[in-house]
Design an enzyme around this catalytic site. Structure first.
Site, PDB file in Angstrom:
ATOM      1  CE1 TYR A 181     -12.400   2.803 -10.499  1.00  0.00           C
ATOM      2  CE2 TYR A 181     -14.528   1.949 -11.610  1.00  0.00           C
ATOM      3  CZ  TYR A 181     -13.571   2.032 -10.535  1.00  0.00           C
ATOM      4  OH  TYR A 181     -13.715   0.766  -9.684  1.00  0.00           O
ATOM      5  CB  VAL A 216       0.117  -0.535  -7.382  1.00  0.00           C
ATOM      6  CG1 VAL A 216       0.433  -1.350  -6.408  1.00  0.00           C
ATOM      7  CG2 VAL A 216      -0.847   0.273  -7.949  1.00  0.00           C
ATOM      8  CG  ASP A 232      -2.195   0.799   0.976  1.00  0.00           C
ATOM      9  OD1 ASP A 232      -3.214   0.276   0.713  1.00  0.00           O
ATOM     10  OD2 ASP A 232      -2.399   1.885   0.897  1.00  0.00           O
ATOM     11  CE  LYS A 240     -10.948  -0.651 -11.031  1.00  0.00           C
ATOM     12  NZ  LYS A 240     -10.063  -1.638 -10.302  1.00  0.00           N
ATOM     13  CG  ASN A 276      -8.075  -4.504  -3.453  1.00  0.00           C
ATOM     14  OD1 ASN A 276      -9.216  -4.352  -3.869  1.00  0.00           O
ATOM     15  ND2 ASN A 276      -7.651  -3.703  -2.587  1.00  0.00           N
TER      16      ASN A 276
HETATM   17  N1  NAD Z   1     -15.724   0.246  -3.234  1.00  0.00           N
HETATM   18  C1  NAD Z   1     -16.470  -0.016  -4.512  1.00  0.00           C
HETATM   19  O1  NAD Z   1     -17.548   0.394  -4.543  1.00  0.00           O
HETATM   20  C2  NAD Z   1     -15.787  -0.629  -5.604  1.00  0.00           C
HETATM   21  C3  NAD Z   1     -16.656  -1.065  -6.623  1.00  0.00           C
HETATM   22  C4  NAD Z   1     -15.978  -1.678  -7.675  1.00  0.00           C
HETATM   23  C5  NAD Z   1     -14.586  -1.778  -7.757  1.00  0.00           C
HETATM   24  N2  NAD Z   1     -13.731  -1.363  -6.883  1.00  0.00           N
HETATM   25  C6  NAD Z   1     -12.376  -1.548  -6.799  1.00  0.00           C
HETATM   26  O2  NAD Z   1     -12.024  -2.324  -5.653  1.00  0.00           O
HETATM   27  C7  NAD Z   1     -10.558  -1.803  -5.304  1.00  0.00           C
HETATM   28  C8  NAD Z   1     -10.409  -1.686  -4.096  1.00  0.00           C
HETATM   29  O3  NAD Z   1     -11.014  -0.402  -3.783  1.00  0.00           O
HETATM   30  P1  NAD Z   1     -11.850   0.463  -2.383  1.00  0.00           P
HETATM   31  O4  NAD Z   1     -13.341   0.481  -2.608  1.00  0.00           O
HETATM   32  O5  NAD Z   1     -11.526  -0.843  -1.263  1.00  0.00           O
HETATM   33  O6  NAD Z   1     -10.838   1.545  -2.005  1.00  0.00           O
HETATM   34  P2  NAD Z   1     -10.226   2.047  -0.768  1.00  0.00           P
HETATM   35  O7  NAD Z   1     -10.019   3.542  -1.103  1.00  0.00           O
HETATM   36  O8  NAD Z   1     -11.030   1.805   0.546  1.00  0.00           O
HETATM   37  O9  NAD Z   1      -8.826   1.300  -0.748  1.00  0.00           O
HETATM   38  C9  NAD Z   1      -7.803   1.280  -1.628  1.00  0.00           C
HETATM   39  C10 NAD Z   1      -6.549   1.054  -1.076  1.00  0.00           C
HETATM   40  O10 NAD Z   1      -5.637   0.829  -2.470  1.00  0.00           O
HETATM   41  C11 NAD Z   1      -4.485   1.938  -1.752  1.00  0.00           C
HETATM   42  N3  NAD Z   1      -3.866   2.531  -3.167  1.00  0.00           N
HETATM   43  C12 NAD Z   1      -4.677   3.362  -3.905  1.00  0.00           C
HETATM   44  N4  NAD Z   1      -3.717   3.653  -4.701  1.00  0.00           N
HETATM   45  C13 NAD Z   1      -2.487   3.148  -4.857  1.00  0.00           C
HETATM   46  C14 NAD Z   1      -1.537   3.013  -5.335  1.00  0.00           C
HETATM   47  N5  NAD Z   1      -1.043   3.575  -6.453  1.00  0.00           N
HETATM   48  N6  NAD Z   1      -0.575   2.116  -4.983  1.00  0.00           N
HETATM   49  C15 NAD Z   1      -0.599   1.267  -3.715  1.00  0.00           C
HETATM   50  N7  NAD Z   1      -1.907   1.464  -2.840  1.00  0.00           N
HETATM   51  C16 NAD Z   1      -2.808   2.350  -3.392  1.00  0.00           C
HETATM   52  C17 NAD Z   1      -5.168   3.068  -0.831  1.00  0.00           C
HETATM   53  O11 NAD Z   1      -4.061   3.615  -0.158  1.00  0.00           O
HETATM   54  C18 NAD Z   1      -6.148   2.163  -0.201  1.00  0.00           C
HETATM   55  O12 NAD Z   1      -5.574   1.522   1.017  1.00  0.00           O
HETATM   56  C19 NAD Z   1     -10.050  -0.769  -6.310  1.00  0.00           C
HETATM   57  O13 NAD Z   1      -9.771  -1.486  -7.513  1.00  0.00           O
HETATM   58  C20 NAD Z   1     -11.612  -0.282  -6.950  1.00  0.00           C
HETATM   59  O14 NAD Z   1     -11.589   0.181  -8.227  1.00  0.00           O
HETATM   60  C21 NAD Z   1     -14.489  -0.696  -5.590  1.00  0.00           C
END
Ligand code: NAD
Length: 259
Positions: free
Chosen positions: A162, A62, A36, A166, A88
């Protein structure tokens, strides 16, 4: 224990879905390289996780190849092998339609959501081969990749950057699965719907026009899932029992996209 002694890399491990995956995997006996960009929170989290597995913090972004290569090398160095990569980490855009989208937004979203995971897949695949030089064609699984994409890959739940980032990750999932069909590498995607995480807090201020358009989709579902709902799907895909699931996209969205 469903993942006893498996060596797994999880990106975006500090918050939301990544935190739930990391916690569950460690509870199920996996050893996890937790990646992270939030270094302090990551260190704290790894200290407090309860085994039988363990999590080793790997702070990094990442979007940088030094992180995506380094985290895979760290798994081999720490745990002696690599079994599963979970891509993720991801960021939202500002909901802009393509006509209003900035280059900065497009570049940032693709760097984190698409190019980072694809570099990580390249490194993981080559590491699976290096670690299993004697694997026979069509033999057992030598490695597995789980990409967290989004229902936005196929439905218009966010802006152009976005959704396109994806969709590209989804295409890369299927392509990689197809290419290595006889090589023992499994690649699957999970497409979450609306999940309660920190992503709304970190996303940029939403564009009025774009947000107005995407908001129309919300009427089709008032349901929100929890990060554990996605972690449970990831647990299933990470287990050897799911060995015949390859190139699949599992939608976990409480039926949001059935309309
Ligand atoms: N929450 C939703 O409704 C949802 C829906 C569809 C897809 N997603 C996908 O699920 C995944 C997780 O999302 P989430 O909702 O848990 O988000 P979140 O913001 O709660 O957590 C994301 C985590 O990724 C870390 N992060 C972000 N950019 C980074 C980078 N460049 N390098 C390293 N770490 C990084 C952040 O610090 C955080 O800990 C994402 O790929 C998101 O697109 C989420």
């Amino acid at each position: 224990m469903k993942l006893k002694d498996k060596s797994i890399v999880v990106t975006g491990a500090v918050a939301g879905i990544g935190a739930a995956i990391t916690e569950l995997f460690v509870r199920e006996g996996a050893n996890v390289i937790a990646v992270d960009k939030q270094e302090e929170r990551l260190m704290e989290m790894c200290k407090t996780l309860e085994g039988p597995g363990r999590a080793v913090a790997f702070p990094g972004n990442v979007a940088l190849q030094s992180t995506t290569d380094g985290m895979i090398d760290a798994a081999v160095a720490e745990f002696g092998t690599l079994d599963v990569l979970v891509n993720n980490a991801g960021v939202m855009d500002d909901n802009t339609a393509v006509g209003d989208m900035s280059d900065e937004m497009m570049d940032e979203v693709f760097a984190v959501n698409t190019f980072g995971p694809m570099r990580a897949m390249r490194k993981a695949v080559n590491t699976f081969f290096e670690l299993n030089p004697d694997a026979e064609e069509d033999d057992e699984t030598i490695g597995s990749i789980i990409n967290i994409t989004s229902v936005g890959a196929l439905h218009q739940t966010a802006g152009a950057s976005y959704c396109a980032s994806k969709a590209a990750l989804l295409a890369a999932t299927k392509n990689t699965s197809f290419m290595y069909i006889h090589k023992g590498i499994r690649v699957n995607a999970i497409a979450p719907g609306g999940i309660v995480t920190e992503i709304p807090i970190t996303m940029p201020t939403a564009d009025e026009f774009g947000f107005g358009r995407t908001s129309e989709l919300l009427v089709h579902s008032s349901l929100l899932g929890m990060p554990e709902d996605i972690a449970n799907a990831a647990l299933f895909l990470a287990q050897d029992e799911s060995h015949f699931i390859n190139g699949a996209v599992i939608t976990v969205d409480g039926a949001w996209t059935t309309f």
